[in-house]
Design an enzyme around this catalytic site. Structure first.
Site, PDB file in Angstrom:
ATOM      1  N   LYS A 116      39.220 -65.659 -52.139  1.00  0.00           N
ATOM      2  CA  LYS A 116      37.988 -66.424 -51.886  1.00  0.00           C
ATOM      3  C   LYS A 116      38.009 -67.774 -52.577  1.00  0.00           C
ATOM      4  CE  LYS A 116      34.693 -62.977 -50.453  1.00  0.00           C
ATOM      5  NZ  LYS A 116      33.356 -62.420 -50.573  1.00  0.00           N
ATOM      6  N   LYS A 157      41.180 -59.658 -42.623  1.00  0.00           N
ATOM      7  CA  LYS A 157      40.057 -58.748 -42.341  1.00  0.00           C
ATOM      8  C   LYS A 157      38.925 -59.494 -41.625  1.00  0.00           C
ATOM      9  CE  LYS A 157      36.878 -58.888 -46.168  1.00  0.00           C
ATOM     10  NZ  LYS A 157      35.792 -58.215 -46.810  1.00  0.00           N
ATOM     11  N   LYS A 174      32.215 -61.827 -42.543  1.00  0.00           N
ATOM     12  CA  LYS A 174      31.007 -62.585 -42.185  1.00  0.00           C
ATOM     13  C   LYS A 174      31.228 -64.075 -42.331  1.00  0.00           C
ATOM     14  CE  LYS A 174      27.952 -59.652 -44.900  1.00  0.00           C
ATOM     15  NZ  LYS A 174      28.847 -59.515 -46.058  1.00  0.00           N
TER      16      LYS A 174
HETATM   17  N1  AQP Z   1      36.553 -55.954 -42.125  1.00  0.00           N
HETATM   18  C1  AQP Z   1      36.060 -54.916 -42.773  1.00  0.00           C
HETATM   19  N2  AQP Z   1      36.481 -53.657 -42.498  1.00  0.00           N
HETATM   20  C2  AQP Z   1      35.967 -52.586 -43.134  1.00  0.00           C
HETATM   21  N3  AQP Z   1      35.007 -52.690 -44.084  1.00  0.00           N
HETATM   22  C3  AQP Z   1      34.549 -53.919 -44.385  1.00  0.00           C
HETATM   23  N4  AQP Z   1      33.623 -54.357 -45.239  1.00  0.00           N
HETATM   24  C4  AQP Z   1      33.527 -55.702 -45.158  1.00  0.00           C
HETATM   25  N5  AQP Z   1      34.380 -56.171 -44.244  1.00  0.00           N
HETATM   26  C5  AQP Z   1      35.039 -55.086 -43.747  1.00  0.00           C
HETATM   27  C6  AQP Z   1      32.858 -53.492 -46.103  1.00  0.00           C
HETATM   28  O1  AQP Z   1      31.488 -53.855 -45.987  1.00  0.00           O
HETATM   29  C7  AQP Z   1      30.862 -53.632 -47.245  1.00  0.00           C
HETATM   30  C8  AQP Z   1      30.055 -54.816 -47.602  1.00  0.00           C
HETATM   31  O2  AQP Z   1      30.877 -55.955 -47.807  1.00  0.00           O
HETATM   32  P1  AQP Z   1      30.242 -57.219 -48.487  1.00  0.00           P
HETATM   33  O3  AQP Z   1      29.325 -57.881 -47.575  1.00  0.00           O
HETATM   34  O4  AQP Z   1      29.646 -56.862 -49.785  1.00  0.00           O
HETATM   35  O5  AQP Z   1      31.427 -58.125 -48.839  1.00  0.00           O
HETATM   36  P2  AQP Z   1      32.798 -58.347 -48.189  1.00  0.00           P
HETATM   37  O6  AQP Z   1      33.640 -57.141 -48.325  1.00  0.00           O
HETATM   38  O7  AQP Z   1      33.330 -59.595 -48.820  1.00  0.00           O
HETATM   39  O8  AQP Z   1      32.418 -58.561 -46.656  1.00  0.00           O
HETATM   40  P3  AQP Z   1      32.574 -59.819 -45.792  1.00  0.00           P
HETATM   41  O9  AQP Z   1      32.037 -59.515 -44.446  1.00  0.00           O
HETATM   42  O10 AQP Z   1      33.988 -60.300 -45.858  1.00  0.00           O
HETATM   43  O11 AQP Z   1      31.601 -60.848 -46.495  1.00  0.00           O
HETATM   44  P4  AQP Z   1      31.900 -62.296 -47.010  1.00  0.00           P
HETATM   45  O12 AQP Z   1      32.528 -62.998 -45.832  1.00  0.00           O
HETATM   46  O13 AQP Z   1      30.580 -62.864 -47.394  1.00  0.00           O
HETATM   47  O14 AQP Z   1      32.833 -62.183 -48.159  1.00  0.00           O
HETATM   48  C9  AQP Z   1      31.943 -53.289 -48.253  1.00  0.00           C
HETATM   49  O15 AQP Z   1      31.959 -51.887 -48.445  1.00  0.00           O
HETATM   50  C10 AQP Z   1      33.196 -53.723 -47.574  1.00  0.00           C
HETATM   51  O16 AQP Z   1      34.304 -52.952 -47.975  1.00  0.00           O
END
Ligand code: AQP
Length: 351
Positions: A129, A212, A215
């Site tokens: 990140k 992955k 968001k």
């Molecule tokens: N691609 C994914 N596949 C499976 N699980 C996922 N999670 C996120 N992306 C995937 C799971 O969703 C939960 C919440 O995630 P988060 O919002 O706290 O943060 P993150 O993992 O960083 O998700 P994003 O979508 O990638 O958010 P941003 O872009 O803001 O960093 C967690 O249980 C995660 O494992």
């Protein structure tokens, strides 16, 4: 530091080991199919299994990178609506936003003093990140895993359902609990179990099978948002990157085909089946045939959630009321655990 500050070993009232589930999602954009399959859908299963479940909208985590204030407010309410629309019942599960329970921030600070810099230096999510310009990343982004440990341990949670990407952070949570217990000669914080299971523990980007689905990916075509309408979902799946080969006749045949494997895994998770069963049904199919089946399935599963989210978003005051109620319940659990933590450390209770 080692050695017992407080002896005998702590076995106080707050020290419980009956199963308690905790997990969180950041209000950092629209919920994705990755969040839904990797986390939220499984949160609902855990609620239905009768285990005590606590789900948190982690707004303090979201601000580790810049969030426009109005967008953060909207994303928080939208995420609450997403939880409820997906099947989280705010009466049965505790549902709240993190900033409303100050115990998270305070315990996060305490754990920043327990965790070692060397441990945080190994966190791959920070490296991903922060990117090349690490010096410009916020201190909060670096310390993120200590706050995550606090989120979990403030409730003495024993089980944490997450996607594969959070595995390293959960290992750090375990290390923090073990070190705290050892430093103070107590058996106070539980050593949590990550629950990483199902066909979609790592949903990949629709544009790049090595990244992955996220968001915050700049490309909206890389992900399916829970707010996408049926046409958008179908278009994104139709345009998803794939290779020219038809689907193989065994799961082994998906090795070295990350994009194909991703679509099969998504299908399996949406259909509540296994990748093997999907392959058995679709072996030899071209993507021109498989993708429309997947799009139909995704629309059938996601459209009701999306519609219900839209309905709930029409009444933001009701969402705020539900979150407030959840925060009260969460604080009732976390406050005594935090108070006991301060006692163990030797902080004077002056009032
Ligand atoms: N691609 C994914 N596949 C499976 N699980 C996922 N999670 C996120 N992306 C995937 C799971 O969703 C939960 C919440 O995630 P988060 O919002 O706290 O943060 P993150 O993992 O960083 O998700 P994003 O979508 O990638 O958010 P941003 O872009 O803001 O960093 C967690 O249980 C995660 O494992």
């Amino acid at each position: 530091m080692t050695g017992a500050v407080h002896t005998p070993r702590d076995g106080g009232g707050a020290n419980r080991r009956t199963p308690r589930v905790f997990s969180g999602i950041q209000p950092s954009g629209h919920l994705t199919l990755g969040n839904y399959l990797g986390a939220m859908k499984r949160f609902v299963d855990m609620q239905e299994s009768g285990t005590e479940t606590i789900y948190c909208i982690v707004d303090l985590h979201a601000i580790t990178v810049w969030q426009d204030p109005a967008a953060l407010t909207r994303a928080t309410r939208e995420l609450a609506a997403g939880f409820i629309a997906a099947g989280i019942d705010p009466k049965r599960s505790v549902l709240f936003n993190q900033s409303q329970v100050p115990a998270h921030a305070e315990l996060g600070w305490i754990f920043s003093c327990v965790a070692r810099i060397g441990w945080l230096n190994r966190m791959t999510q920070f490296k991903d990140k922060a990117g090349k310009n690490r010096e410009a990343a916020s201190v909060g982004l670096y310390a993120y895993p200590t706050l995550m440990a606090a989120d979990i341990l403030a409730y003495h949670a024993t089980h944490v359902p997450v996607g594969e990407d959070q595995k390293q952070h959960l290992e750090l949570t375990r290390d923090i609990a073990i070190k705290f217990n050892q430093d103070f000669g107590v058996d106070f914080f539980p050593v949590v179990e990550p629950v990483i299971e199902g066909a979609a523990t790592r949903v990949m980007s629709l544009r790049d099978g090595s990244k992955k689905m996220s968001k915050s990916d700049p490309s909206d075509m890389s992900r399916i948002n829970l707010t996408d309408d049926a046409d958008t979902i179908a278009k994104k799946i139709r345009k998803a990157r794939t290779d020219p080969e038809p689907l193989p006749d065994s799961v082994e045949g998906l090795e070295d085909r990350p994009e194909a494997r991703n679509l099969v895994n998504i299908y399996a998770a949406l259909a509540d089946t296994t990748p093997g069963a999907v392959i058995a049904d679709h072996a030899g199919q071209q993507f021109a045939t498989f993708k429309p089946s997947l799009a139909d399935l995704a629309v059938a599963k996601l459209a009701p959630i999306s519609e219900e989210m839209g309905r709930l978003m029409e009444d933001p005051a009701e969402i705020d009321r539900l979150l407030g109620h959840g925060a009260d319940r969460a604080a009732e659990i976390a406050e005594p655990i935090l108070a006991r933590t301060r006692d163990i450390i030797g902080m004077v209770r002056s009032r």
